[in-house]
Scaffold this active site. Structure first.
Site, PDB file in Angstrom:
ATOM      1  N   ASP A 323       0.876  -1.163   0.000  1.00  0.00           N
ATOM      2  CA  ASP A 323       0.000   0.000   0.000  1.00  0.00           C
ATOM      3  C   ASP A 323       0.923   1.225   0.000  1.00  0.00           C
ATOM      4  O   ASP A 323       2.109   1.117   0.318  1.00  0.00           O
ATOM      5  CB  ASP A 323      -0.876  -0.032   1.255  1.00  0.00           C
ATOM      6  N   ASP A 516      -1.493  -0.635   6.071  1.00  0.00           N
ATOM      7  CA  ASP A 516      -1.669  -0.070   7.412  1.00  0.00           C
ATOM      8  C   ASP A 516      -3.093   0.373   7.693  1.00  0.00           C
ATOM      9  O   ASP A 516      -3.490   0.485   8.848  1.00  0.00           O
ATOM     10  CB  ASP A 516      -0.749   1.149   7.605  1.00  0.00           C
ATOM     11  N   ASP A 520      -7.181  -1.818   4.291  1.00  0.00           N
ATOM     12  CA  ASP A 520      -6.219  -2.833   3.864  1.00  0.00           C
ATOM     13  C   ASP A 520      -6.490  -4.199   4.510  1.00  0.00           C
ATOM     14  O   ASP A 520      -5.884  -5.194   4.095  1.00  0.00           O
ATOM     15  CB  ASP A 520      -4.789  -2.403   4.210  1.00  0.00           C
TER      16      ASP A 520
END
Length: 628
Positions: A323, A516, A520
């Protein structure tokens, strides 16, 4: 050493001295048996007791049973020195293994010490009550004195201090905190007095979640550990049957062949030697110890691994998907560029901060922080926020407009387009263009070095998935050296992309996702291995992940891979070494070439070497270029 280990050591010393004395004594017969029985019982009574209880409880085939049968048999056959020596060296190996386990537990036990014993609950003006952290409700005010552990996650409402986060992150650098900062449980307040408003219950706080992860990690076994468990289940009965066959069948054949000397004692000795050699201690002890050491060594560096199965799977990672925001970048806007026209940078920033004075937008907050000094509110009037465009404010009699290109167009100002990543805040004063401020989310220090390190470890592809706009995503990917980048993705798009990648990879190639945010969590659960940023990451992401990085440092990912690969390599070394040595010695023992002393080496010696090798998992060289 603990008291139990010291007691065992004293027994070993006493038994060794008495064994040497018995071997040196010029006696034979029952006197010799008595002299050897004393050290044998001193050193082996607990093994004999465990073997007896195992038989009574129906759990016969374990290492205690093998040791008892082999040594008692040797004593009955008159091999007093060998029988006592086998038990003595076995206990030496057990003591060594116990000390090794304690050493590997040290890092985890230190981590477990982060659990707070109490909280200072504020019950009135200046009145404190020491209570159990479980009894503190969210929203309560607690006071943390210098030297005390922070018991519950919360926000500082009064006070300034320096906190030590090393127990959680593995880093010794302290962090300065003050009013408005969030603090997490498990850290130690080093200097000033802090008043904190709790934001979670103790059971949901960071320290509770960490302890739960550590306590449950041993329940999730790796494939290697499961293999050894299944192997020992069938291996031990098989070798006991093999030893019985070895003791009975050859003499019976000699009887059937009309031989006058069936040689029972010789074949019983071979069978007993066969039993000692076959003891699977080296595998049963060293392999779990290797994984335990790997998990303990990782935890000391702020890398929490929820089970040895995840540690083993990580060693086969070939694809890593990141990410962007909060994972590879700081997740916090910063001013990256100030370009004034006709005025100074300081003045442009001051006017922009005045315009954004009453806005709580993250970009506005970033500009106000960058200005440093708070504008004079008395000079501000007629402030108006225009949705999707920006703000207009009258400051000290001058009309200030701050916002995007559309707001400038409204004022009849043409602003050229730019490919620079970030958010442009254009400023106009009394209808005249004064310049722009570029606000962007910056890459974390060490993120680029971490990506380079991962590539050097044979990772086939490193990919960034983000919901950010194209310009910002591509610029960050180029800066970090990503192989691919996908942008403007919704949470379900990330899941679909990860599933597509998992279909393309080979069976033994694993995919890792690092994230995080709360969005996610589905991807973390879908990937072969999910790695979450623990310090600033969301609770949902930490709960869904298999590995948690407590200081949000991407540089810990190559470290975790080093630990996993070294651990698995050591496990395979021990399996091959133990099985090879035992296989050779079993054949030699059955043929009568290897005696009881060779059996001692094949059992205790191999176990000590395997345990020594397993302890290397505690120490993995830290790459000083990663994470800086």
């Amino acid at each position: 050493m603990n008291s139990k280990q010291k007691k065992t050591l004293y027994r070993i010393i006493a038994a060794a001295v008495l064994t040497v004395a018995a071997a040196s004594a010029p006696v034979k017969g029952y006197s010799e048996l008595f002299l050897f029985l004393v050290p044998y019982i001193i050193i082996g009574y607990d093994i004999l007791r465990k073997a007896f209880l195992g038989i009574v409880n129906g759990q016969i085939f374990d290492e205690n049973f093998l040791m008892a049968v082999a040594t008692v048999g040797a004593m009955l056959l008159g091999d007093y020195a060998e029988g006592t020596a086998v038990m003595l060296f076995y206990q030496i190996g057990e003591l060594f293994e116990s000390c090794a386990v304690d050493r590997s537990r040290k890092n985890i036990s230190e981590l477990m010490n982060i659990a707070p014993d109490y909280a200072n609950l504020e019950i009135g003006k200046g009145q404190l009550e020491r209570v159990d952290p479980d009894d503190v409700e969210p929203g309560s005010i607690i006071v943390i004195r210098p030297g005390e552990k922070i018991p519950i996650d919360g926000e500082i409402i009064e006070g300034e201090s320096v906190i030590n986060t090393s127990a959680l992150t593995g880093e010794s650098l302290p962090r300065e905190v003050g009013a408005g900062d969030e603090v997490i449980s498990g850290c130690i307040n080093m200097s000033g007095l802090l008043r904190v408003r709790t934001t979670k219950e103790f059971g949901e706080s960071t320290v509770s979640k960490i302890l739960e992860l550590v306590e449950n990690s041993s329940m999730k076994k790796s494939r290697s550990e499961n293999f050894i468990t299944r192997f020992a289940k069938y291996y031990t009965p098989a070798v006991c049957i093999g030893a019985a066959v070895l003791a009975v069948i050859p003499p019976v054949f000699r009887i059937l062949a009309m031989s006058s000397q069936p040689m029972w004692s010789e074949w019983i000795v071979r069978a007993l030697t066969f039993l000692v050699i076959s003891c699977p201690c080296a595998l049963v002890i060293s392999i779990p110890l290797s994984f335990f050491g790997g998990i303990g060594g990782a935890s000391a560096r702020g890398i929490l691994i929820k089970g040895s199965n995840y540690l083993e799977t990580l060693s086969r990672a070939k694809y890593i998907v990141f990410d962007k925001t909060g994972t590879l970048t700081k997740g916090k806007f910063e001013i990256s560029e100030i370009c004034p026209e006709g005025i100074s940078k300081e003045k442009l920033l001051e006017y922009a901060a005045c315009a954004e004075m009453n806005s709580n937008h993250p970009v506005s907050c970033c500009i106000k922080e960058g200005c440093g000094q708070k504008p004079d509110g008395g000079k501000i009037s007629g402030q108006k926020e225009i949705g999707g465009l920006g703000v207009e404010t009258v400051y000290d009699g001058r009309i200030i407009a701050a916002g995007n290109r559309k707001l400038m167009k409204k004022w009849g100002i043409d602003v050229p387009e730019s490919d620079k990543p970030g958010t442009f805040v254009h400023v106009a004063i009394d209808g005249k263009y004064a310049g722009f401020i570029l606000v962007a989310d910056t890459v974390k220090p060490g993120a680029k070095a971490a990506v380079e390190k991962l590539k050097s470890k044979g990772i086939k592809e490193i990919i960034m998935l983000t919901g950010d706009v194209r310009n910002a995503a591509e610029a960050a990917a180029a800066e970090l050296g990503m192989d691919k980048v996908k942008f403007e993705l919704l949470p379900e798009d990330k899941v679909n992309e990860v599933e597509r990648l998992m279909e393309l990879r080979r069976e033994n190639e694993k995919l890792v996702f690092v994230g995080d945010g709360i969005n996610d969590a589905p991807v973390l659960m879908r990937a072969d291995i999910g790695i979450a940023m623990g310090a600033l990451g969301s609770d949902a992401a930490i709960e869904a992940a298999d590995i948690v990085l407590m200081d949000d440092d991407p540089g810990k990912i190559p470290e975790a891979m080093d630990i996993s690969r070294k651990t698995v390599r050591i496990v395979y070394q021990n399996i091959v070494f133990a099985l090879s040595v035992k296989g050779i010695c079993l054949i030699l023992g059955a043929l009568g070439i290897a005696g009881m002393w060779a059996a001692i080496f094949a059992d205790v010696g191999v176990m000590v070497i395997a345990v020594l090798n397993a302890m290397r998992t505690l120490y993995t060289r830290r790459d000083k270029n990663v994470g800086k």
